[in-house]
Design a protein around this motif. Structure first.
Motif, PDB file in Angstrom:
ATOM      1  N   PHE A 253      11.328   0.620  -1.142  1.00  0.00           N
ATOM      2  CA  PHE A 253      12.219   0.186  -0.057  1.00  0.00           C
ATOM      3  C   PHE A 253      11.479  -0.846   0.783  1.00  0.00           C
ATOM      4  N   ASP A 254      12.234  -1.630   1.561  1.00  0.00           N
ATOM      5  CA  ASP A 254      11.664  -2.622   2.468  1.00  0.00           C
ATOM      6  C   ASP A 254      11.609  -2.045   3.871  1.00  0.00           C
ATOM      7  N   SER A 255      10.502  -2.276   4.568  1.00  0.00           N
ATOM      8  CA  SER A 255      10.306  -1.707   5.899  1.00  0.00           C
ATOM      9  C   SER A 255       9.519  -2.679   6.760  1.00  0.00           C
ATOM     10  N   ASP A 256      10.073  -3.053   7.915  1.00  0.00           N
ATOM     11  CA  ASP A 256       9.361  -3.954   8.819  1.00  0.00           C
ATOM     12  C   ASP A 256       8.275  -3.222   9.608  1.00  0.00           C
ATOM     13  N   LEU A 257       8.513  -1.964   9.912  1.00  0.00           N
ATOM     14  CA  LEU A 257       7.573  -1.208  10.745  1.00  0.00           C
ATOM     15  C   LEU A 257       6.892  -0.132   9.905  1.00  0.00           C
ATOM     16  N   ILE A 258       5.572  -0.272   9.721  1.00  0.00           N
ATOM     17  CA  ILE A 258       4.783   0.689   8.946  1.00  0.00           C
ATOM     18  C   ILE A 258       3.683   1.230   9.850  1.00  0.00           C
ATOM     19  N   VAL A 259       3.653   2.550  10.031  1.00  0.00           N
ATOM     20  CA  VAL A 259       2.666   3.199  10.897  1.00  0.00           C
ATOM     21  C   VAL A 259       1.738   4.024  10.022  1.00  0.00           C
ATOM     22  N   TRP A 260       0.433   3.782  10.145  1.00  0.00           N
ATOM     23  CA  TRP A 260      -0.567   4.414   9.285  1.00  0.00           C
ATOM     24  C   TRP A 260      -1.282   5.525  10.059  1.00  0.00           C
ATOM     25  N   THR A 261      -1.055   6.775   9.659  1.00  0.00           N
ATOM     26  CA  THR A 261      -1.686   7.927  10.320  1.00  0.00           C
ATOM     27  C   THR A 261      -2.302   8.857   9.271  1.00  0.00           C
ATOM     28  N   ALA A 262      -2.940   8.255   8.262  1.00  0.00           N
ATOM     29  CA  ALA A 262      -3.433   9.027   7.115  1.00  0.00           C
ATOM     30  C   ALA A 262      -4.834   9.578   7.352  1.00  0.00           C
ATOM     31  N   GLY A 263      -5.034  10.240   8.494  1.00  0.00           N
ATOM     32  CA  GLY A 263      -6.279  10.955   8.726  1.00  0.00           C
ATOM     33  C   GLY A 263      -7.391  10.109   9.325  1.00  0.00           C
ATOM     34  N   ASN A 264      -8.548  10.764   9.519  1.00  0.00           N
ATOM     35  CA  ASN A 264      -9.708  10.133  10.142  1.00  0.00           C
ATOM     36  C   ASN A 264     -10.820   9.882   9.131  1.00  0.00           C
ATOM     37  N   ALA A 265     -11.649   8.905   9.454  1.00  0.00           N
ATOM     38  CA  ALA A 265     -12.847   8.613   8.662  1.00  0.00           C
ATOM     39  C   ALA A 265     -14.050   8.626   9.589  1.00  0.00           C
ATOM     40  N   ALA A 266     -15.235   8.759   8.997  1.00  0.00           N
ATOM     41  CA  ALA A 266     -16.455   8.802   9.791  1.00  0.00           C
ATOM     42  C   ALA A 266     -16.632   7.506  10.568  1.00  0.00           C
ATOM     43  N   ASN A 267     -17.161   7.623  11.770  1.00  0.00           N
ATOM     44  CA  ASN A 267     -17.447   6.450  12.579  1.00  0.00           C
ATOM     45  C   ASN A 267     -18.526   5.610  11.889  1.00  0.00           C
ATOM     46  N   PRO A 268     -18.275   4.315  11.633  1.00  0.00           N
ATOM     47  CA  PRO A 268     -19.257   3.508  10.897  1.00  0.00           C
ATOM     48  C   PRO A 268     -20.629   3.456  11.561  1.00  0.00           C
ATOM     49  N   MET A 269     -20.668   3.455  12.894  1.00  0.00           N
ATOM     50  CA  MET A 269     -21.960   3.416  13.570  1.00  0.00           C
ATOM     51  C   MET A 269     -22.762   4.675  13.285  1.00  0.00           C
ATOM     52  N   VAL A 270     -22.110   5.823  13.372  1.00  0.00           N
ATOM     53  CA  VAL A 270     -22.793   7.087  13.099  1.00  0.00           C
ATOM     54  C   VAL A 270     -23.184   7.169  11.629  1.00  0.00           C
ATOM     55  N   HIS A 271     -22.308   6.715  10.772  1.00  0.00           N
ATOM     56  CA  HIS A 271     -22.535   6.812   9.330  1.00  0.00           C
ATOM     57  C   HIS A 271     -23.634   5.880   8.843  1.00  0.00           C
ATOM     58  N   ASN A 272     -23.720   4.683   9.420  1.00  0.00           N
ATOM     59  CA  ASN A 272     -24.587   3.651   8.848  1.00  0.00           C
ATOM     60  C   ASN A 272     -25.720   3.166   9.743  1.00  0.00           C
ATOM     61  N   HIS A 273     -25.651   3.407  11.050  1.00  0.00           N
ATOM     62  CA  HIS A 273     -26.576   2.729  11.950  1.00  0.00           C
ATOM     63  C   HIS A 273     -27.263   3.678  12.927  1.00  0.00           C
ATOM     64  N   THR A 274     -27.756   4.766  12.424  1.00  0.00           N
ATOM     65  CA  THR A 274     -28.514   5.686  13.255  1.00  0.00           C
ATOM     66  C   THR A 274     -29.560   6.400  12.409  1.00  0.00           C
TER      67      THR A 274
END
Length: 450
Positions: A253-274
């Motif tokens: 189907f065609d949709s102008d409004l798409i809202v993405w709420t597919a969960g959380n991911a690790a914070n890149p700073m915590v994951h890569n820069h500490t």
């Protein structure tokens, strides 16, 4: 005087700094908080911001208004070097610079989990911040205005089609509230046919709301479908290019409004820069008393809580970490402040143990779901419980009163359905000599996509 650096001003960071201010003795330590936003977002109100039931500013709690003794730095911590007790700050203006500390509190939160789905990065809007909630609401209202000027057909249907990806609490509550707004709104547009309104909720698992048990979850699906929604369970979004949504089940189907709420991911700073310890998911390794490290190897002068920390769930007793939600983040932030002060004064710390108060969700105006152990409440009573709980939970009496006033006004006069999408182009009228700004709506669909 020791410096306590709080990284992140979300739930856990805000409450930790707030409690530290109240409990620290004069001259015992100073608190510094670093966050790119000047406010803490009360995320449970974002679905109601979508629906216009809560004013956008009232879902944001000012840091400078409530953290009066804390030094607030507008910027982002991009690296933590705990071995040298230093962080690198990227300020809102100017070059990066180092900042030293004695004790660090890492409450940087999580980020929206993105998947490599064609078109999503170009078209989707998240739902973690007030700005996103306002943009979603304005785009829906503008879509109605534009659709009312068009003849029936594919373009009009596309403007009146909304897609939410993700069936967790954020997605379901936002979906339910926006659906409630749209169904009330379409009565104001006699040019439009209610049958043209099309709302799609896409969830990869075979159920929504994993925090509630199976039967209440199925009731939520039935409730949404009864109101005209399309709930796609066990479905993945394969593509959303140019607003043409393709699901793994074959539905398109065609949709102008798409809202993405597919969960959380690790914070890149915590994951890569500490240099602080992290687990396989990129989460900060935290003990039950919220110190960073393990029971046998704590990291001195480092604490963590909230969505970026794998806090052991002692109440569950099965080795899992606490789920990333507001109940845990608020209580962890408060306990972290107490434990940090106890540690400064040579006293014993306490472990974090929190037994759930139940789960409650709004599904739109007048409809909700509540579950606590074997107790399940549906419909209007659950919706009242949702509002009652969150008006008590939002910090400060000032915010409680403001939210209550808005709710009373809405009950008396109905929803406010004015779109302010033009604020995204504030210079347009000045530049064009009074011409209105272009609506914040995506371009025409690619030919052939129907």
């Amino acid at each position: 005087m020791r410096t306590i650096l709080v990284v992140g001003g979300g739930y856990a960071g805000f409450y930790a700094a707030w409690k530290l201010e109240k409990k620290l003795r004069r001259g015992e330590a100073r608190v510094v908080l670093v966050d790119p936003r000047p406010y803490m977002t009360y995320q449970p109100f974002l679905p109601e911001v979508l629906a216009g039931s809560v004013e956008a500013r009232h879902a944001a709690v000012s840091q400078r208004r409530h953290l009066r003794k804390t030094k607030i730095i507008s910027g982002t911590v991009v690296r933590i070097d705990h071995a040298s007790r230093s962080v690198t700050i990227r300020p809102a203006e100017g070059p990066e610079y180092p900042l030293g500390y004695d004790v660090i509190v890492v409450t940087a939160g999580a980020v929206t989990r993105k998947l490599a789905v064609p078109g999503v990065a170009d078209r989707a809007i998240g739902l973690k911040h007030v700005e996103e909630a306002v943009a979603i609401r304005d785009q829906l209202l503008t879509a109605f205005d534009r659709a009312a000027t068009l003849p029936p057909g594919p373009r009009r249907r596309r403007l009146l089609t909304v897609t939410f990806v993700g069936g967790g609490f954020s997605g379901v509550e936002g979906f339910g509230e926006l659906l409630s707004l749209a169904r009330a709104l379409i009565r104001k547009y006699p040019e439009l046919d209610p049958a043209e309104l099309s709302f799609h909720l896409v969830e990869a698992r075979d159920r929504i709301l994993p925090e509630v048990s199976d039967e209440p979850g199925r009731w939520v699906v039935r409730s949404l479908e009864k109101r005209g929604a399309h709930v796609h369970l066990g479905a993945l979004v394969r593509s959303a290019e140019d607003g043409h949504v393709v699901l793994s089940t074959g539905v398109t189907f065609d949709s102008d409004l798409i809202v993405w709420t597919a969960g959380n991911a690790a914070n890149p700073m915590v994951h890569n820069h500490t240099d602080l310890p992290i687990d396989a998911r990129g989460m900060l390794v935290v003990r039950a008393d919220l110190r960073v490290g393990t029971a046998g190897a704590p990291v001195p002068d480092a604490w963590g809580a909230g969505d970026d920390a794998a806090v052991p769930d002692l109440a569950a007793g099965d080795g899992r970490a606490t789920v990333p939600n507001a109940q845990h983040a608020v209580r962890q932030g408060k306990l972290l402040a107490r434990n940090l002060i106890a540690d400064l004064r040579g006293r014993r710390t306490r472990d974090y143990v929190h037994h759930s108060l139940g789960t409650v969700a709004t599904l739109g105006l007048g409809t909700g779901i509540f579950e606590w152990k074997s107790v399940v409440i549906k419909g209007f009573p659950a919706w009242l419980m949702h509002r009652g709980y969150h008006v008590l939970a939002v910090p400060s009496w000032e915010r409680k009163v403001r939210v209550l006033v808005i709710w009373v006004a809405a009950a008396l006069f109905g929803r406010d359905i004015v779109s302010l999408a033009s604020v995204q182009h504030p210079r347009q009228a000045f530049v064009t000599g009074g011409e209105p700004a272009a609506p914040a709506i995506d371009p025409e669909p690619v030919p052939g996509h129907r």
